[in-house]
Design a protein around this motif. Sequence first.
Motif, mmCIF file in Angstrom:
data_model
loop_
_atom_site.group_PDB
_atom_site.id
_atom_site.type_symbol
_atom_site.label_atom_id
_atom_site.label_comp_id
_atom_site.label_asym_id
_atom_site.label_seq_id
_atom_site.Cartn_x
_atom_site.Cartn_y
_atom_site.Cartn_z
ATOM 1 N N ASP A 27 -5.669 17.065 -17.429
ATOM 2 C CA ASP A 27 -7.115 16.826 -17.409
ATOM 3 C C ASP A 27 -7.863 18.036 -16.855
ATOM 4 O OD1 ASP A 27 -6.835 14.312 -18.524
ATOM 5 O OD2 ASP A 27 -7.249 13.221 -16.657
ATOM 6 N N ALA A 28 -7.328 18.649 -15.816
ATOM 7 C CA ALA A 28 -7.957 19.848 -15.241
ATOM 8 C C ALA A 28 -7.935 20.991 -16.247
ATOM 9 C CB ALA A 28 -7.250 20.248 -13.946
ATOM 10 N N ARG A 29 -6.833 21.133 -16.982
ATOM 11 C CA ARG A 29 -6.750 22.179 -18.008
ATOM 12 C C ARG A 29 -7.747 21.915 -19.126
ATOM 13 N NH1 ARG A 29 -1.156 23.342 -20.286
ATOM 14 N NH2 ARG A 29 -2.377 25.030 -21.186
ATOM 15 N N ILE A 30 -7.899 20.647 -19.511
ATOM 16 C CA ILE A 30 -8.871 20.289 -20.555
ATOM 17 C C ILE A 30 -10.282 20.638 -20.079
ATOM 18 C CG2 ILE A 30 -9.976 18.354 -21.753
ATOM 19 C CD1 ILE A 30 -7.150 17.043 -21.843
ATOM 20 N N LYS A 31 -10.599 20.270 -18.852
ATOM 21 C CA LYS A 31 -11.935 20.554 -18.307
ATOM 22 C C LYS A 31 -12.215 22.056 -18.319
ATOM 23 C CE LYS A 31 -14.810 19.853 -14.232
ATOM 24 N NZ LYS A 31 -14.860 19.344 -12.864
ATOM 25 N N HIS A 42 -2.837 24.944 -25.097
ATOM 26 C CA HIS A 42 -1.470 25.141 -25.573
ATOM 27 C C HIS A 42 -0.475 24.613 -24.555
ATOM 28 C CE1 HIS A 42 -3.475 27.780 -28.373
ATOM 29 N NE2 HIS A 42 -2.369 27.768 -29.094
ATOM 30 N N ASN A 43 0.598 24.041 -25.064
ATOM 31 C CA ASN A 43 1.703 23.537 -24.252
ATOM 32 C C ASN A 43 1.236 22.709 -23.053
ATOM 33 O OD1 ASN A 43 3.665 24.659 -25.938
ATOM 34 N ND2 ASN A 43 3.529 26.621 -24.901
ATOM 35 N N PRO A 44 0.546 21.604 -23.327
ATOM 36 C CA PRO A 44 0.056 20.776 -22.224
ATOM 37 C C PRO A 44 1.188 20.176 -21.393
ATOM 38 C CG PRO A 44 -0.158 19.613 -24.305
ATOM 39 C CD PRO A 44 0.244 21.018 -24.634
ATOM 40 N N GLN A 45 2.380 20.080 -21.953
ATOM 41 C CA GLN A 45 3.512 19.461 -21.273
ATOM 42 C C GLN A 45 4.203 20.404 -20.290
ATOM 43 O OE1 GLN A 45 3.502 20.801 -24.232
ATOM 44 N NE2 GLN A 45 5.511 21.346 -24.958
ATOM 45 N N VAL A 46 3.680 21.605 -20.124
ATOM 46 C CA VAL A 46 4.287 22.584 -19.221
ATOM 47 C C VAL A 46 3.292 22.943 -18.132
ATOM 48 C CG1 VAL A 46 5.289 24.893 -19.069
ATOM 49 C CG2 VAL A 46 5.662 23.523 -21.119
ATOM 50 N N GLY A 54 -0.258 24.879 -8.359
ATOM 51 C CA GLY A 54 0.570 25.066 -7.171
ATOM 52 C C GLY A 54 2.006 24.631 -7.369
ATOM 53 N N GLU A 55 2.325 24.081 -8.527
ATOM 54 C CA GLU A 55 3.695 23.675 -8.785
ATOM 55 C C GLU A 55 4.015 23.906 -10.252
ATOM 56 O OE1 GLU A 55 4.440 19.260 -9.309
ATOM 57 O OE2 GLU A 55 2.545 19.211 -8.251
ATOM 58 N N SER A 56 5.281 24.048 -10.530
ATOM 59 C CA SER A 56 5.717 24.232 -11.892
ATOM 60 C C SER A 56 6.466 22.983 -12.325
ATOM 61 C CB SER A 56 6.632 25.451 -11.980
ATOM 62 O OG SER A 56 7.017 25.675 -13.308
ATOM 63 N N PHE A 57 6.272 22.531 -13.541
ATOM 64 C CA PHE A 57 6.992 21.359 -14.028
ATOM 65 C C PHE A 57 7.245 21.478 -15.512
ATOM 66 C CE2 PHE A 57 2.525 20.051 -14.402
ATOM 67 C CZ PHE A 57 2.474 19.590 -15.704
ATOM 68 N N TYR A 58 8.222 20.750 -15.940
ATOM 69 C CA TYR A 58 8.539 20.630 -17.353
ATOM 70 C C TYR A 58 8.877 19.173 -17.560
ATOM 71 C CZ TYR A 58 9.669 22.915 -21.755
ATOM 72 O OH TYR A 58 9.639 23.363 -23.048
ATOM 73 N N LEU A 59 8.156 18.486 -18.418
ATOM 74 C CA LEU A 59 8.333 17.054 -18.574
ATOM 75 C C LEU A 59 9.677 16.689 -19.195
ATOM 76 C CD1 LEU A 59 4.830 16.070 -19.970
ATOM 77 C CD2 LEU A 59 5.683 15.741 -17.671
ATOM 78 N N LYS A 60 10.259 15.614 -18.691
ATOM 79 C CA LYS A 60 11.452 15.036 -19.290
ATOM 80 C C LYS A 60 11.018 14.301 -20.557
ATOM 81 C CE LYS A 60 13.414 14.449 -14.753
ATOM 82 N NZ LYS A 60 12.671 13.912 -13.641
ATOM 83 N N THR A 96 0.084 21.929 -29.126
ATOM 84 C CA THR A 96 -1.346 21.999 -28.795
ATOM 85 C C THR A 96 -1.868 20.589 -28.558
ATOM 86 O OG1 THR A 96 -1.973 21.981 -31.140
ATOM 87 C CG2 THR A 96 -1.863 24.131 -30.050
ATOM 88 N N LEU A 97 -2.823 20.496 -27.675
ATOM 89 C CA LEU A 97 -3.556 19.262 -27.429
ATOM 90 C C LEU A 97 -5.007 19.609 -27.745
ATOM 91 C CD1 LEU A 97 -3.559 16.324 -26.412
ATOM 92 C CD2 LEU A 97 -3.984 17.229 -24.129
ATOM 93 N N SER A 98 -5.555 18.976 -28.772
ATOM 94 C CA SER A 98 -6.917 19.321 -29.183
ATOM 95 C C SER A 98 -7.814 18.086 -29.215
ATOM 96 C CB SER A 98 -6.897 20.014 -30.559
ATOM 97 O OG SER A 98 -6.219 19.226 -31.503
#
Length: 99
Positions: A27-31, A42-46, A54-60, A96-98
Amino acid sequence: MDAEEARRRTNENLKGPAIEKYVKHIDARIKDAVNDGKGSIHNPQVGDPKEGTGESFYLKPDEERAVRLHYENDKYIWTDHPDPDPGSPVSNAYTTLSW
């Protein structure tokens, strides 16, 4: 707890608590993208610490499916794209998330 109950609880948690921090990040990236006049991210799941999370994640896989459904239910378009240049070591498939 039997398997049916375990599945029910898992699905229930994947609709809220288990994906909350990822939804907040996306949501913050979309804003930010909207404020920059963009129509997608691009790559919303990363996650990326350079983007202020402040943290890095990769969704399961289960988490990614739940996050994807969350956004698709809100009429966003989640698209998986194949690697545009499979011969290049720096090219990868992307999402992509558009809106």
